[in-house]
Design an enzyme around this catalytic site. Structure first.
Site, PDB file in Angstrom:
ATOM      1  N   SER A   1       9.447  -8.894  30.210  1.00  0.00           N
ATOM      2  CA  SER A   1       9.147  -7.925  29.158  1.00  0.00           C
ATOM      3  C   SER A   1       8.764  -6.566  29.719  1.00  0.00           C
ATOM      4  O   SER A   1       8.462  -5.646  28.956  1.00  0.00           O
ATOM      5  CB  SER A   1       8.011  -8.455  28.280  1.00  0.00           C
ATOM      6  OG  SER A   1       6.872  -8.765  29.064  1.00  0.00           O
TER       7      SER A   1
ATOM      8  N   HIS B   1      15.562  -9.835  27.045  1.00  0.00           N
ATOM      9  CA  HIS B   1      14.191 -10.036  26.583  1.00  0.00           C
ATOM     10  C   HIS B   1      14.174 -10.585  25.166  1.00  0.00           C
ATOM     11  O   HIS B   1      14.432  -9.882  24.201  1.00  0.00           O
ATOM     12  CB  HIS B   1      13.431  -8.703  26.666  1.00  0.00           C
ATOM     13  CG  HIS B   1      12.010  -8.801  26.230  1.00  0.00           C
ATOM     14  ND1 HIS B   1      11.312  -7.721  25.712  1.00  0.00           N
ATOM     15  CD2 HIS B   1      11.139  -9.849  26.220  1.00  0.00           C
ATOM     16  CE1 HIS B   1      10.083  -8.114  25.417  1.00  0.00           C
ATOM     17  NE2 HIS B   1       9.961  -9.380  25.704  1.00  0.00           N
TER      18      HIS B   1
ATOM     19  N   GLU C   1      16.278  -7.669  23.425  1.00  0.00           N
ATOM     20  CA  GLU C   1      16.290  -6.364  24.090  1.00  0.00           C
ATOM     21  C   GLU C   1      17.038  -6.543  25.422  1.00  0.00           C
ATOM     22  O   GLU C   1      16.569  -7.243  26.305  1.00  0.00           O
ATOM     23  CB  GLU C   1      14.838  -5.944  24.322  1.00  0.00           C
ATOM     24  CG  GLU C   1      14.621  -4.551  24.838  1.00  0.00           C
ATOM     25  CD  GLU C   1      13.127  -4.224  24.913  1.00  0.00           C
ATOM     26  OE1 GLU C   1      12.749  -3.121  24.515  1.00  0.00           O
ATOM     27  OE2 GLU C   1      12.343  -5.080  25.383  1.00  0.00           O
TER      28      GLU C   1
ATOM     29  N   ASN D   1       7.734  -2.918  24.364  1.00  0.00           N
ATOM     30  CA  ASN D   1       6.404  -2.993  24.969  1.00  0.00           C
ATOM     31  C   ASN D   1       5.869  -1.636  25.409  1.00  0.00           C
ATOM     32  O   ASN D   1       4.654  -1.448  25.514  1.00  0.00           O
ATOM     33  CB  ASN D   1       6.411  -3.973  26.135  1.00  0.00           C
ATOM     34  CG  ASN D   1       6.297  -5.400  25.643  1.00  0.00           C
ATOM     35  OD1 ASN D   1       5.678  -5.661  24.627  1.00  0.00           O
ATOM     36  ND2 ASN D   1       6.904  -6.330  26.352  1.00  0.00           N
TER      37      ASN D   1
END
Length: 296
Positions: free
Chosen positions: A120, A141, A153, A191
């Protein structure tokens, strides 16, 4: 590459078992690896229970559920990945540990296999550079829990090939996911935005701006988030949040990404979130109450 027929997933935790379940439910044969046999047993039970719930809710037919379970295999032998078309690692968020795993995988995987990391936050370029096939290494991800969350992702490293990207995007869409693509910068898209918000919520708690309940209620009702940032941190894992903040701080070089001292303190104290029974909130009392009620 041709259509993916077999996937190897490394890591029997919540992410790895969820990824394996999604693949099996979408017609792909999956081999799930974990070095720890009890973790594999727990993963098998978790996937079976999850599929049973979907069948009970009529979201899967009984035959579809049974077929999905038949496509799943569990192993403690990494050599079983030698025929996998696509390998996804979903292990601890540590660059050194992931690099060591990738070195093992490239010795086992067939020459055409793509190796994807579920990281991540860690650089895909650096992970790929640790192997002799960086053009076949990519970030994929998933979000937790993978059977529920609709997003993947995809992160391209500096040497990730167009063919690898196209195959990964096609597989993601085959799994019923919406794809977004990020350049290989610390934290990627989600993130990089989410973790500073969570970190700021910790600062608000640390400096006494408000109680944890009011911080979470404010964000839930004031911004229409389904879960407050502190509760979400507990769900993600405070150790994971801290690890990502450290990656953001080191990779982007800005003190606005420095982890809140309270977040660091909670992790040092072993308060890792829901998985540990205590994080920002104490979940142990819920289980104690449930156990007490069951005895009445």
């Amino acid at each position: 590459m041709s259509s993916v027929k077999q996937i190897g997933v490394v890591g029997g935790g919540q992410m790895g078992s969820g990824i394996a379940q999604v693949a099996a439910m979408n017609g792909i044969h999956v081999c799930l690896f974990d070095v720890d046999p009890p973790a594999l047993s727990k993963a098998s039970a978790s996937v079976s229970a999850s599929i049973a719930r979907l069948v009970s809710k009529a979201q899967l037919s009984q035959s579809e559920g049974a077929d999905a379970l038949q496509r799943l295999r569990f192993t403690s032998n990494l050599e079983d990945f030698h025929q996998a078309d696509f390998i996804i690692e979903a292990i601890v968020e540590s660059e050194d540990i992931k690099k060591r795993l990738l070195l093992q995988l490239e010795k086992i995987a067939k020459s055409s296999a793509i190796i994807a990391s579920n990281t991540s936050s860690i650089s895909i370029t650096r992970l790929g550079a640790a192997t002799s096939r960086p053009h076949q290494v990519i970030g994929m991800h998933f979000f937790n829990p993978p059977p529920v969350m609709k997003l993947i992702e995809i992160v391209r490293g500096a040497q990730t090939s167009d063919e690898t990207f196209a195959a990964t995007k096609a597989l993601s869409e085959r799994l019923g996911k919406k794809v977004i693509t990020s350049r290989d910068f610390s934290g990627f898209i989600v993130n990089r935005i989410l973790m500073p918000m969570i970190n700021e919520a910790f600062f608000a708690l640390y400096t006494g701006v408000a109680t944890k309940e009011d911080i979470d209620t404010g964000m839930k009702l004031g911004t229409n988030h389904p879960m407050g940032p502190l509760q979400l941190a507990d769900f993600i894992g405070l150790d994971v949040c801290l690890s990502i903040m450290k990656v953001l701080h080191a990779g982007l070089g800005d003190n606005k990404y420095a982890p809140c001292p309270l977040l660091v303190q909670y992790v040092d104290a072993g308060r890792l979130g829901k998985k540990q029974g205590i994080g920002v909130y104490d979940y142990r009392k819920d289980s104690r109450s449930a156990n007490s009620s069951s005895r009445l």
